[in-house]
Enzyme design. Structure first.
Site, PDB file in Angstrom:
ATOM      1  N   ASP A 126      20.767  46.032 -97.258  1.00 45.78           N
ATOM      2  CA  ASP A 126      19.854  45.551 -98.287  1.00 45.78           C
ATOM      3  C   ASP A 126      18.802  44.644 -97.651  1.00 45.78           C
ATOM      4  O   ASP A 126      18.058  43.959 -98.343  1.00 45.78           O
ATOM      5  CB  ASP A 126      20.597  44.847 -99.437  1.00 45.78           C
ATOM      6  CG  ASP A 126      21.327  43.587 -99.013  1.00 45.78           C
ATOM      7  OD1 ASP A 126      21.209  43.178 -97.839  1.00 45.78           O
ATOM      8  OD2 ASP A 126      22.016  42.987 -99.864  1.00 45.78           O
ATOM      9  N   MET A 177      24.506  43.280 -95.500  1.00 45.06           N
ATOM     10  CA  MET A 177      24.306  42.996 -96.930  1.00 45.06           C
ATOM     11  C   MET A 177      24.313  41.485 -97.116  1.00 45.06           C
ATOM     12  O   MET A 177      25.250  40.814 -96.687  1.00 45.06           O
ATOM     13  CB  MET A 177      25.457  43.659 -97.694  1.00 45.06           C
ATOM     14  CG  MET A 177      25.566  43.228 -99.126  1.00 45.06           C
ATOM     15  SD  MET A 177      26.758  44.192-100.041  1.00 45.06           S
ATOM     16  CE  MET A 177      28.281  43.884 -99.215  1.00 45.06           C
ATOM     17  N   HIS A 178      23.281  40.968 -97.691  1.00 48.00           N
ATOM     18  CA  HIS A 178      23.258  39.522 -97.928  1.00 48.00           C
ATOM     19  C   HIS A 178      22.397  39.122 -99.124  1.00 48.00           C
ATOM     20  O   HIS A 178      22.359  37.969 -99.510  1.00 48.00           O
ATOM     21  CB  HIS A 178      22.700  38.789 -96.695  1.00 48.00           C
ATOM     22  CG  HIS A 178      21.211  38.965 -96.535  1.00 48.00           C
ATOM     23  ND1 HIS A 178      20.666  40.030 -95.880  1.00 48.00           N
ATOM     24  CD2 HIS A 178      20.167  38.230 -96.982  1.00 48.00           C
ATOM     25  CE1 HIS A 178      19.362  39.946 -95.911  1.00 48.00           C
ATOM     26  NE2 HIS A 178      19.017  38.870 -96.584  1.00 48.00           N
ATOM     27  N   ARG A 179      21.682  40.097 -99.691  1.00 52.75           N
ATOM     28  CA  ARG A 179      20.686  39.718-100.691  1.00 52.75           C
ATOM     29  C   ARG A 179      21.348  39.213-101.972  1.00 52.75           C
ATOM     30  O   ARG A 179      22.329  39.769-102.440  1.00 52.75           O
ATOM     31  CB  ARG A 179      19.774  40.907-100.972  1.00 52.75           C
ATOM     32  CG  ARG A 179      18.347  40.497-101.212  1.00 52.75           C
ATOM     33  CD  ARG A 179      17.395  41.637-100.986  1.00 52.75           C
ATOM     34  NE  ARG A 179      16.995  41.711 -99.598  1.00 52.75           N
ATOM     35  CZ  ARG A 179      16.163  40.857 -99.001  1.00 52.75           C
ATOM     36  NH1 ARG A 179      15.618  39.870 -99.663  1.00 52.75           N
ATOM     37  NH2 ARG A 179      15.868  41.005 -97.735  1.00 52.75           N
TER      38      ARG A 179
END
Ligand code: UD1
Length: 368
Positions: A279, A206-208
């Site tokens: 994501d 997850m990084h968005r």
């Protein structure tokens, strides 16, 4: 022939590496330029060394900053490099700020610019990446589309450049190493290295910005992870680490956080896992190719083939929904068709088209 390839982030290095190799095998004089958008060892150098490509000829050292800062700095620093290198073609992969900045430099300097992974659309103009790829596609002279649908999207938008359906360069890399990723003894070794003792586990990335920069969304996701009754391995992106610390959230007990991991380790882990939660763009497709079910924590996806195959589902960043979709997809048996992403020769095809010199900037383009 002289060609410059520009990368900036971890996935762009993956997308470009096989093209760089294929071009050099054809005798093309390639300059490899890294913008430095990703500068941590785990996000950049590790990927460069893993794909056995040489270190970049130029590092623009742009680093972190707002989207406008990164785009502008890439454009202006790259202009200075390109005016010395005078490439006949410029190649940019993907949809990052680095890709947009580089493409703008190419357009402004009248260098025919080619786009790897052209034609993807999420139809969500709130995503920086969607804006970036649309802008690049409308100025590029050569558009390398990975799928049928990507070609259709470009046709629907009547882009002025030349469109080629080549397949996906990330599939090229994955196909060559698939045996390793699926090898049970290598999988067990990878589990041991990461300290995973459970027989079954899930993987999370997850990084968005849309998820990690908004506390309500991030909190909803963390709540959902805590409800899942299984071990979840989470190689954490620096952006996410920063947000979690800024908001003072704590990570649920069933989630094991590790540093970002190399490509081979990641693919092996996903292949061995019962579920991917993500994501990321690229990982949705990689999970599909590895027959691992995927839950995508986003409102939409550009990899729609994975959704229509039932291999991937979208979920809102809310605890109960994440919990129920994760249960629904956990260990789902899949036999996905990899050929939607080509035949594993996309990089060869791209190199052949570029080396032939057939890409030209069209004049007299009419809008239908
Ligand atoms: C970028 C891309 C995204 C891609 C992703 C892959 C854009 C708009 N987004 O997102 O499409 O999927 O890369 O990871 O270009 N940071 C570090 N070390 C690094 C790089 C970043 O600590 O090596 C931190 C910085 O605090 C930075 C933050 O991470 O501000 C975000 O980095 P950035 O490059 O802006 O975007 P990504 O989230 O990585």
């Amino acid at each position: 022939m002289r060609v410059s390839i520009v990368t900036g982030t971890r996935p762009q290095i993956t997308k470009s590496a096989p093209v760089l190799v294929a071009l050099e095998e054809k005798g093309v004089d390639v300059r490899f330029i890294h913008t430095g958008q990703h500068y941590d060892y785990e996000l950049a150098d590790q990927f460069i060394s893993e794909f056995s490509i040489r270190t970049p000829d130029h590092n623009l050292e742009v680093g972190s900053g707002s989207s406008s800062y990164q785009t502008y700095e890439v454009m202006s620093r790259l202009e200075r490099v390109l005016s010395k290198e005078t490439p006949e073609y410029l190649i940019v992969p993907g949809d990052t700020n680095s890709a947009l900045g580089a493409a703008l430099a190419g357009f402004k300097m009248d260098i025919p610019t080619c786009h790897i992974e052209s034609g993807l659309r999420s139809f969500d103009m709130k995503m920086q990446e969607e804006i970036n790829r649309r802008l690049i596609d409308h100025g590029a002279a050569g558009l390398f589309a990975p799928t049928n649908l990507a070609v259709k999207n470009l046709d629907d938008e009547n882009v002025p450049g030349m469109v080629f359906q080549t397949g996906d360069t990330m599939y090229d890399i994955l196909k060559k190493r698939l045996q390793t990723f699926n090898d049970p003894s290598f999988q067990e070794e990878t589990k041991r290295e990461l300290g995973i003792s459970e027989e079954k586990f899930g993987v999370l990335t997850m990084h968005r910005r849309e998820n990690v920069d908004f506390p309500d969304r991030l909190k909803g996701i963390i709540d959902g992870l805590g409800k899942i009754e299984h071990r979840i391995i989470f190689p954490m992106h620096p952006r996410t680490k920063q947000s979690i610390s800024d908001y003072g959230f704590s990570i649920p007990k069933n989630v094991k956080v590790v540093d970002p991991i190399p490509y081979t380790t990641m693919m092996t882990l996903v292949s061995r896992s019962s579920l991917l939660l993500t994501d990321s763009g690229g990982l949705q497709k990689e999970a599909y190719l590895l027959n691992t079910p995927c839950v995508t924590i986003r409102d939409n996806s550009e990899w729609v083939e994975t959704l229509s195959a039932g291999a991937n589902v979208l979920v809102a960043p809310r605890g109960d929904e994440i919990h129920s979709k994760a249960n629904e997809m956990w260990d789902r048996e899949l036999k996905n068709d990899p050929t939607v992403y080509g035949d594993g020769q996309a990089s060869e095809k791209i190199a052949e088209i570029v080396a032939s010199g057939e890409i030209v900037v069209r004049d007299n383009v009419m809008l239908s």
